[in-house]
Design a protein around this motif. Structure first.
Motif, PDB file in Angstrom:
ATOM      1  N   LYS B   9      44.834  12.536  81.328  1.00 19.15           N
ATOM      2  CA  LYS B   9      43.474  12.856  80.906  1.00 19.15           C
ATOM      3  C   LYS B   9      43.143  12.099  79.627  1.00 19.15           C
ATOM      4  O   LYS B   9      43.851  12.211  78.630  1.00 19.15           O
ATOM      5  CB  LYS B   9      43.340  14.367  80.669  1.00 19.15           C
ATOM      6  N   TYR B  11      40.351  11.310  76.609  1.00 18.07           N
ATOM      7  CA  TYR B  11      39.101  11.630  75.930  1.00 18.07           C
ATOM      8  C   TYR B  11      38.628  10.323  75.308  1.00 18.07           C
ATOM      9  O   TYR B  11      39.144   9.918  74.271  1.00 18.07           O
ATOM     10  CB  TYR B  11      39.304  12.669  74.828  1.00 18.07           C
ATOM     11  N   GLY B  48      42.724  24.961  85.018  1.00 17.03           N
ATOM     12  CA  GLY B  48      41.711  26.008  85.123  1.00 17.03           C
ATOM     13  C   GLY B  48      40.390  25.493  85.658  1.00 17.03           C
ATOM     14  O   GLY B  48      39.402  26.213  85.663  1.00 17.03           O
ATOM     15  N   CYS B  49      40.359  24.238  86.100  1.00 13.89           N
ATOM     16  CA  CYS B  49      39.162  23.621  86.687  1.00 13.89           C
ATOM     17  C   CYS B  49      37.996  23.585  85.714  1.00 13.89           C
ATOM     18  O   CYS B  49      36.836  23.667  86.113  1.00 13.89           O
ATOM     19  CB  CYS B  49      38.727  24.347  87.947  1.00 13.89           C
ATOM     20  N   VAL B  50      38.287  23.496  84.427  1.00 16.33           N
ATOM     21  CA  VAL B  50      37.210  23.344  83.450  1.00 16.33           C
ATOM     22  C   VAL B  50      36.958  21.858  83.225  1.00 16.33           C
ATOM     23  O   VAL B  50      35.828  21.414  83.119  1.00 16.33           O
ATOM     24  CB  VAL B  50      37.594  24.040  82.126  1.00 16.33           C
ATOM     25  N   LEU B  51      38.039  21.101  83.173  1.00 17.40           N
ATOM     26  CA  LEU B  51      37.933  19.650  83.011  1.00 17.40           C
ATOM     27  C   LEU B  51      38.482  18.972  84.252  1.00 17.40           C
ATOM     28  O   LEU B  51      39.354  19.509  84.933  1.00 17.40           O
ATOM     29  CB  LEU B  51      38.756  19.194  81.803  1.00 17.40           C
ATOM     30  N   LEU B  52      37.961  17.801  84.532  1.00 13.92           N
ATOM     31  CA  LEU B  52      38.486  17.020  85.646  1.00 13.92           C
ATOM     32  C   LEU B  52      39.485  16.003  85.109  1.00 13.92           C
ATOM     33  O   LEU B  52      39.284  15.439  84.036  1.00 13.92           O
ATOM     34  CB  LEU B  52      37.338  16.304  86.354  1.00 13.92           C
ATOM     35  N   PRO B  53      40.578  15.752  85.834  1.00 14.65           N
ATOM     36  CA  PRO B  53      41.574  14.792  85.352  1.00 14.65           C
ATOM     37  C   PRO B  53      41.064  13.355  85.471  1.00 14.65           C
ATOM     38  O   PRO B  53      40.244  13.060  86.332  1.00 14.65           O
ATOM     39  CB  PRO B  53      42.756  15.026  86.285  1.00 14.65           C
ATOM     40  N   HIS B  70      36.240  24.927  93.819  1.00 13.17           N
ATOM     41  CA  HIS B  70      35.795  26.310  94.029  1.00 13.17           C
ATOM     42  C   HIS B  70      36.875  27.188  94.646  1.00 13.17           C
ATOM     43  O   HIS B  70      37.012  28.355  94.292  1.00 13.17           O
ATOM     44  CB  HIS B  70      34.545  26.327  94.909  1.00 13.17           C
ATOM     45  N   ARG B  73      39.135  28.017  91.833  1.00 14.06           N
ATOM     46  CA  ARG B  73      38.544  28.936  90.853  1.00 14.06           C
ATOM     47  C   ARG B  73      38.575  30.380  91.337  1.00 14.06           C
ATOM     48  O   ARG B  73      38.634  31.302  90.538  1.00 14.06           O
ATOM     49  CB  ARG B  73      37.101  28.531  90.566  1.00 14.06           C
ATOM     50  N   LYS B  74      38.530  30.562  92.668  1.00 12.83           N
ATOM     51  CA  LYS B  74      38.599  31.932  93.189  1.00 12.83           C
ATOM     52  C   LYS B  74      39.986  32.519  92.984  1.00 12.83           C
ATOM     53  O   LYS B  74      40.167  33.724  92.999  1.00 12.83           O
ATOM     54  CB  LYS B  74      38.288  31.922  94.691  1.00 12.83           C
ATOM     55  N   PHE B  78      41.430  32.489  83.996  1.00 12.73           N
ATOM     56  CA  PHE B  78      41.659  31.555  82.887  1.00 12.73           C
ATOM     57  C   PHE B  78      41.231  32.164  81.565  1.00 12.73           C
ATOM     58  O   PHE B  78      40.111  32.636  81.437  1.00 12.73           O
ATOM     59  CB  PHE B  78      40.883  30.258  83.169  1.00 12.73           C
ATOM     60  N   PRO B  80      40.767  30.781  77.932  1.00 13.37           N
ATOM     61  CA  PRO B  80      40.817  29.593  77.063  1.00 13.37           C
ATOM     62  C   PRO B  80      41.335  29.957  75.673  1.00 13.37           C
ATOM     63  O   PRO B  80      41.553  31.142  75.388  1.00 13.37           O
ATOM     64  CB  PRO B  80      39.348  29.160  76.982  1.00 13.37           C
ATOM     65  N   THR B  82      39.900  30.098  72.819  1.00 10.68           N
ATOM     66  CA  THR B  82      39.077  31.160  72.227  1.00 10.68           C
ATOM     67  C   THR B  82      38.549  32.001  73.378  1.00 10.68           C
ATOM     68  O   THR B  82      37.983  31.460  74.316  1.00 10.68           O
ATOM     69  CB  THR B  82      37.883  30.591  71.447  1.00 10.68           C
ATOM     70  N   PRO B  84      36.404  33.737  75.944  1.00  8.17           N
ATOM     71  CA  PRO B  84      34.982  33.490  76.227  1.00  8.17           C
ATOM     72  C   PRO B  84      34.203  34.794  76.339  1.00  8.17           C
ATOM     73  O   PRO B  84      33.955  35.289  77.423  1.00  8.17           O
ATOM     74  CB  PRO B  84      35.022  32.760  77.563  1.00  8.17           C
TER      75      PRO B  84
END
Lengths: 240, 312
Positions: B9, B11, B48-53, B70, B73-74, B78, B80, B82, B84
């Motif tokens: 990943k 950035y 956690g499917c928040v970011l894509l690789p 999806h 995610r089911k 997750f 994080p 902090t 949520p």
């Protein structure tokens, strides 16, 4: 659909349970009332329908500006507090997030419209106006509000600071408001295109009680584009 | 359950994680260890499917994070780094919202929310507004939202951060309770906080896995089994000289001086205790206490991460 209503209900709850939304609406109402008293009411030999038309003009401007402030928190705040990760990690589409939030803001904005209704009522009591004029005007306001909120949602998706979000959406709204200045120095057919972009030009018929499909289409199109852009921004943020 | 291959990943220009590969079996509790900025949170966010690789494949329950997010995610809960939380909501209202968001049906809703609150000991705070809760309670609500839809996989990013010692113990007990029912992935930068509750550990540093295995395997890997801690009577220097002559000893340090007594730390290879004691007895130095040097996760971790830094 279920997810959209879920997001909308939560978001509306957030508006109703925190102060910021009420404060924005209160300020909007205050300014609207002042301007109504200062510009719409005075004038000798003014027809009731003219007073009403002026009221809608003033309120449309306030709606546009207020919508930017009402929507600035929608996504930026979630990014700031980290709750966006909750939505991102849940089995819902980004479009559902955007639509849910947008609808909540629109419903909350209706609270403002409802509160302004005393002004047309006053006009109706002391003069003579048609119900159709009032409905057409409010329909136009709803479209203006939807456009402003959609642009605000887009701005809010771009950053995690609510202030920056408000500035970004403010600039976009300003561009849509003042593009006639640019049209002055361009030539046809560009002039027509740029003039066609100005939102208040499209509101003009609503204020006098007329509903034209082309003007409705303009507001719907801008709203759609802004919400679409907001969705794409949310999607893109998963890559970085 | 989880199959990660060549996960990378970026950035912008900077690689947060590089070419990670690991497998996790169903029902395991995995500890994810690393300093701040090592890439733990990024890895967990991808899972956690928040970011894509950027590249590489991540399969969870046979589903790919890029193609079927999806479905994944089911199946996951997750938390994080902090929690949520929406401050204006009540604990119960918030958990109901999250449960519905994750697809819990209306019929099951009340039972699932009650169960999550019971597991995290939140039942008597259910009507409290989240904004009024203390940090420990907020963290618990964070865990409750992760498990409210009874997911197979729980991803908890630093669930113990900022908690006081009592709360850390509670959190550890909670994670231990979840073991078996769920596959749990828990991260921390303070190892003591998650030592002994995980089946296996992955140590990550600068975006790469630098060690993996059980706590015992990790300590063996580093050969820290030979450490001895002891307390002797009499002058420390003489004791040190005597111990240094024992074969296998590489280093002796004084860790504490208390009047006539001295606490020493001996570092070496292999089992040193019999030889050290013998040498001290022969030299007529009183031995008050001998302990096997604690091959604590902390030490292992520091050694691993610092070794890596020195090498790079």
């Amino acid at each position: 659909m279920k997810n959209i209503s879920l997001i909308t209900r939560r978001e509306l709850q957030a508006y109703l349970r925190t102060m910021s939304g009420y404060i924005i609406i209160a300020v909007m109402l205050f300014i609207d009332g002042l301007l109504f008293n200062a510009f719409a009411v005075p004038g000798t030999a003014k027809k009731s329908s003219e007073v009403l038309a002026d009221f809608f003009t003033l309120t449309s401007g306030i709606t546009m500006v207020g919508a930017v402030f009402l929507s600035m928190r929608l996504i930026a705040e979630e990014r700031q507090t980290g709750t966006l990760a909750l939505l991102y990690s849940s089995p819902i589409h980004d479009l559902e997030i955007v639509l849910g939030k947008f609808l909540a803001a629109l419903l909350f904005l209706c609270l403002f419209f409802l509160s302004t209704s005393y002004m047309p009522i006053l006009v109706a009591v002391y003069g003579k106006v048609s119900v159709g004029h009032i409905f057409a005007g409010y329909f136009g306001l709803l479209l203006v509000g939807a456009t402003g909120l959609a642009i605000g949602t887009f701005g809010s998706a771009l950053t995690k600071s609510q202030v920056v979000a408000a500035v970004l959406s403010g600039v976009m709204v300003l561009a849509l408001t003042t593009c006639w200045l640019l049209a002055k120095v361009t030539e046809r057919p560009l002039t027509d295109v740029i003039n066609g972009l100005a939102w208040w030009g499209h509101f003009d018929s609503f204020r006098t009680g007329l509903v034209h499909v082309k003007h409705v289409a303009y507001f719907c199109l801008v709203t759609f584009l802004a919400l679409f852009a907001a969705t794409r921004v949310l999607e893109a943020r998963r890559w970085r | 359950m989880i199959k990660v291959e060549g996960l990378t990943k970026y950035y912008g220009e900077r690689a947060a994680i590089r070419d990670l590969s690991f497998n996790i079996e169903r029902g395991e509790v995995i500890g994810f260890l690393g300093l701040n900025g090592a890439g733990k949170s990024t890895t967990l966010k991808v899972l956690g499917c928040v970011l894509l690789p950027t590249s590489g494949s991540v399969l969870i329950d046979g589903f790919d994070v890029s193609r079927d997010p999806h479905e994944i995610r089911k199946r996951i809960g997750f938390l994080p780094d902090t929690p949520p939380l929406y401050d204006e909501m009540t604990v119960e209202g918030y958990l109901e919202f999250v449960a519905q968001l994750r697809g819990v049906t209306r019929a099951e809703l009340a039972a699932r929310v009650a169960d999550a609150m019971q597991k995290t000991a939140l039942t008597d705070r259910k009507d409290d507004v989240i904004g009024s809760l203390s940090h420990g309670y907020r963290q618990r609500v964070g865990v409750a939202q992760a498990l409210v839809h009874n997911p197979r996989l729980l991803i908890l990013d630093e669930p113990t951060s900022g908690l006081d010692p009592v709360q850390i113990v509670e959190m550890r007990e909670l994670i231990q309770k979840l073991k078996g029912e769920h596959t749990v992935l828990v991260s921390s930068h303070i190892l003591g906080e998650i030592s002994q509750i995980c089946d296996r550990y992955l140590v990550i540093q600068q975006g790469e896995i630098i060690a993996r295995g059980t706590e015992a395997e990790l300590s063996k890997l580093l050969g820290s089994g030979g450490n001895v801690e002891l307390e002797v009577q009499g002058p420390a220097q003489r004791a040190i000289d005597v111990i240094m002559n024992v074969p296998g000893v590489t280093e002796v340090t004084v860790s504490k001086l208390d009047g006539d007594n001295a606490a020493l730390r001996v570092v070496g290879v292999g089992e040193l205790r019999p030889a050290v004691i013998k040498a001290l007895v022969v030299a007529e130095i009183g031995v008050l206490r001998v302990d096997k040097g604690a091959a604590r996760l902390e030490n292992i971790f520091l050694k691993l991460t610092h070794g890596k830094e020195a090498a790079s």
